[in-house]
Design a protein around this motif. Sequence first.
Motif, PDB file in Angstrom:
ATOM      1  N   ILE A 222     141.692  36.417  64.670  1.00  0.00           N
ATOM      2  CA  ILE A 222     140.299  36.347  64.225  1.00  0.00           C
ATOM      3  C   ILE A 222     139.791  37.744  63.876  1.00  0.00           C
ATOM      4  N   VAL A 223     140.126  38.716  64.714  1.00  0.00           N
ATOM      5  CA  VAL A 223     139.696  40.098  64.461  1.00  0.00           C
ATOM      6  C   VAL A 223     140.447  40.668  63.257  1.00  0.00           C
ATOM      7  N   VAL A 224     141.744  40.427  63.199  1.00  0.00           N
ATOM      8  CA  VAL A 224     142.550  40.930  62.073  1.00  0.00           C
ATOM      9  C   VAL A 224     142.023  40.386  60.758  1.00  0.00           C
ATOM     10  N   ILE A 225     141.691  39.116  60.730  1.00  0.00           N
ATOM     11  CA  ILE A 225     141.159  38.500  59.506  1.00  0.00           C
ATOM     12  C   ILE A 225     139.844  39.151  59.108  1.00  0.00           C
ATOM     13  N   ALA A 226     138.986  39.386  60.085  1.00  0.00           N
ATOM     14  CA  ALA A 226     137.696  40.011  59.781  1.00  0.00           C
ATOM     15  C   ALA A 226     137.878  41.415  59.201  1.00  0.00           C
TER      16      ALA A 226
ATOM     17  N   LEU B  83     149.158  46.916  51.837  1.00  0.00           N
ATOM     18  CA  LEU B  83     150.150  47.577  52.680  1.00  0.00           C
ATOM     19  C   LEU B  83     149.514  48.182  53.927  1.00  0.00           C
ATOM     20  N   VAL B  84     148.351  48.784  53.770  1.00  0.00           N
ATOM     21  CA  VAL B  84     147.682  49.383  54.923  1.00  0.00           C
ATOM     22  C   VAL B  84     147.225  48.305  55.901  1.00  0.00           C
ATOM     23  N   ALA B  85     146.499  47.304  55.401  1.00  0.00           N
ATOM     24  CA  ALA B  85     145.997  46.241  56.284  1.00  0.00           C
ATOM     25  C   ALA B  85     147.143  45.461  56.924  1.00  0.00           C
ATOM     26  N   GLY B  86     148.147  45.107  56.095  1.00  0.00           N
ATOM     27  CA  GLY B  86     149.281  44.357  56.629  1.00  0.00           C
ATOM     28  C   GLY B  86     150.109  45.176  57.601  1.00  0.00           C
ATOM     29  N   GLY B  87     150.287  46.461  57.310  1.00  0.00           N
ATOM     30  CA  GLY B  87     151.069  47.309  58.196  1.00  0.00           C
ATOM     31  C   GLY B  87     150.411  47.494  59.550  1.00  0.00           C
ATOM     32  N   VAL B  88     149.107  47.738  59.554  1.00  0.00           N
ATOM     33  CA  VAL B  88     148.393  47.895  60.825  1.00  0.00           C
ATOM     34  C   VAL B  88     148.414  46.587  61.605  1.00  0.00           C
TER      35      VAL B  88
ATOM     36  N   SER C 296     150.598  44.196  61.403  1.00  0.00           N
ATOM     37  CA  SER C 296     151.957  43.949  61.885  1.00  0.00           C
ATOM     38  C   SER C 296     152.241  44.739  63.154  1.00  0.00           C
ATOM     39  N   ALA C 297     151.843  45.992  63.158  1.00  0.00           N
ATOM     40  CA  ALA C 297     152.040  46.812  64.354  1.00  0.00           C
ATOM     41  C   ALA C 297     151.289  46.229  65.545  1.00  0.00           C
ATOM     42  N   ILE C 298     150.067  45.748  65.303  1.00  0.00           N
ATOM     43  CA  ILE C 298     149.281  45.134  66.378  1.00  0.00           C
ATOM     44  C   ILE C 298     150.036  43.934  66.954  1.00  0.00           C
ATOM     45  N   GLY C 299     150.564  43.070  66.089  1.00  0.00           N
ATOM     46  CA  GLY C 299     151.264  41.875  66.551  1.00  0.00           C
ATOM     47  C   GLY C 299     152.523  42.188  67.322  1.00  0.00           C
TER      48      GLY C 299
ATOM     49  N   MET D 115     158.901  38.460  68.637  1.00  0.00           N
ATOM     50  CA  MET D 115     158.075  39.672  68.591  1.00  0.00           C
ATOM     51  C   MET D 115     157.855  40.142  67.160  1.00  0.00           C
ATOM     52  N   VAL D 116     158.946  40.257  66.410  1.00  0.00           N
ATOM     53  CA  VAL D 116     158.817  40.682  65.008  1.00  0.00           C
ATOM     54  C   VAL D 116     158.032  39.644  64.217  1.00  0.00           C
ATOM     55  N   GLY D 117     158.296  38.368  64.492  1.00  0.00           N
ATOM     56  CA  GLY D 117     157.595  37.308  63.783  1.00  0.00           C
ATOM     57  C   GLY D 117     156.102  37.316  64.038  1.00  0.00           C
ATOM     58  N   THR D 118     155.693  37.661  65.268  1.00  0.00           N
ATOM     59  CA  THR D 118     154.265  37.763  65.555  1.00  0.00           C
ATOM     60  C   THR D 118     153.629  38.855  64.713  1.00  0.00           C
ATOM     61  N   GLY D 119     154.352  39.970  64.551  1.00  0.00           N
ATOM     62  CA  GLY D 119     153.846  41.019  63.665  1.00  0.00           C
ATOM     63  C   GLY D 119     153.725  40.560  62.224  1.00  0.00           C
ATOM     64  N   LEU D 120     154.737  39.831  61.748  1.00  0.00           N
ATOM     65  CA  LEU D 120     154.687  39.327  60.366  1.00  0.00           C
ATOM     66  C   LEU D 120     153.585  38.288  60.191  1.00  0.00           C
ATOM     67  N   LEU D 121     153.356  37.480  61.218  1.00  0.00           N
ATOM     68  CA  LEU D 121     152.260  36.508  61.184  1.00  0.00           C
ATOM     69  C   LEU D 121     150.926  37.216  61.010  1.00  0.00           C
ATOM     70  N   CYS D 122     150.700  38.273  61.788  1.00  0.00           N
ATOM     71  CA  CYS D 122     149.447  39.024  61.683  1.00  0.00           C
ATOM     72  C   CYS D 122     149.333  39.717  60.328  1.00  0.00           C
TER      73      CYS D 122
END
Length: 520
Positions: free
Chosen positions: A320-324, A358-363, A365-368, A402-409
């Motif tokens: 929810i936060v990532v989407i916002a 790339l910036v939004a997705g990369g950050v 992904s790291a969070i996930g 773990m990696v998949g959670t990052g890709l999901l985010c």
Amino acid sequence: MTATLTPRPPTTRRAERGGFLRTLHAEWTKFRTVRGWVLAMAGALLATIVVGLLGTAAPAPDGRGADSASYPKGPGGEAVNDSFYFVHKALTGDGTLTVPLRSLTGTADTGTGQKAQGAQPWAKAGIIVKESLTQGSPYAAVTATGGHGVRMQYDYTHDTAGPSGKVTPKSPRWLRLVRSGDSLTGFTSTDGSDWTEVGHAKLPGLGRTVQAGLFATSPEAKQDTPAGTGFSPAVATGTFGRPGLTGGWSRSPWSGTQVGGDAGTSGSYSNTTEGGFTQTDDGGFAVTGAGDIAPVVGGPVMGVGFSVENFLVGTFAGLIVVIAVGTVFITGEYRRGLLRTTMAATPLRGRVLGAKALVAGGVASAIGVVAAAITIPIGERSARGRGFHVFPVTPATEVRVMVGTGLLCAAAAVLALGIGALLRRSGTAVALVIASIVLPFLLATSGVLPPGVSEWLLRVTPAAGFAIQQTLPRYAQVLSVYEPSTGYYPLAPWAGLAVLCGYATLAFGLAVVRLRGRDV
């Protein structure tokens, strides 16, 4: 006339690459210097961890302690049920066991004080060679079932179908198991003369001396009630004729042993008082048992244990936060009129949107990845300490989660960015993306919707991406409730993530087209 294509000079290509890197650096600088965005992403990390751990923080039922917090494991490291009644003796070296199975019957507890008659579809009675009486040890068996014919099964996850049909006094089945070294072959016959091979198993490293004999077991009975699908205890009884033995069999009498102290996750009672055997006048046996010899699946065990994805239940809160943030990363520039300045500095509008993605997705992904890497081991340790089982997975599966959670985010952030660029209104875009990812996930996994609707939501909406976190295997030979509410998604992990990535790619592509086609 032939047109000649003039290649761009290398210096031009290098300049374009350098231009994109400068744009990417500018967008990263922009992101990290906005304190609210950075704090929000830190909040997403914290929310994922805290909600995940609190969601699995219940005290263990029945006062179980940490010594009960593990499943037996099969030869492949998988969690298994290995509970049955065993009439056995030692076999050293090669040998053959042949026996007629004259009937397979059973009863189930209906919860009304009466017993329902009839063997359950996956109730089993047959012959087995097992390395030892230890739960999880290698085995091979030829068995008749209550509703799926004769089967050759070995090492818990392997199942080969043989002839169909039920075993009755009027239609008995002869079963034969032949051991040669670490190879075992199963046969069946309707008359004891003409034999059909059912299957073959190779058990590498099988000890020279093993335990072999007759067995019976039955998983729980599936009950459909007005309150939903449930399970109730059941037992099975196999009536065998006199066993025929060749090879290195012990001369000691047959022994009866309850393998496993209870029925595992396939039964809700201790079957030490339910199982047993009697010997008939003609040298045969009637063997009664309960439980199962099969891999553990998720549905029946969720009340007494956790799977890896249970510890990641907080992902929806972090998303929810990532989407916002992903949405405001683009809509904020529209609102403040800063996008004109950005486009003046970088006229290639697709490049700007790509750098933002790339910036939004990369950050994200790291969070996930970080959230999963922290939550999973802490959650597993805490659950075991409180006496809960934790469904075991291979290291490769845990890394994939773990990696998949990052890709999901990451995919959710890119989808939010694309929708934000299309709608240019923060509130509407955030609500739409949350409604397409988080809401279907919560509805489908909570059990408030019919299973068919839940599966449909997790097939066609972006919420399909949550499938990347699933770890519970599905086995045709194990009766369970294979629904989203019990941890089973309709799509495979990477297929589900591909659905979400498809939506993100579509939204991003439409955003690029729109951004190029009109003034900012």
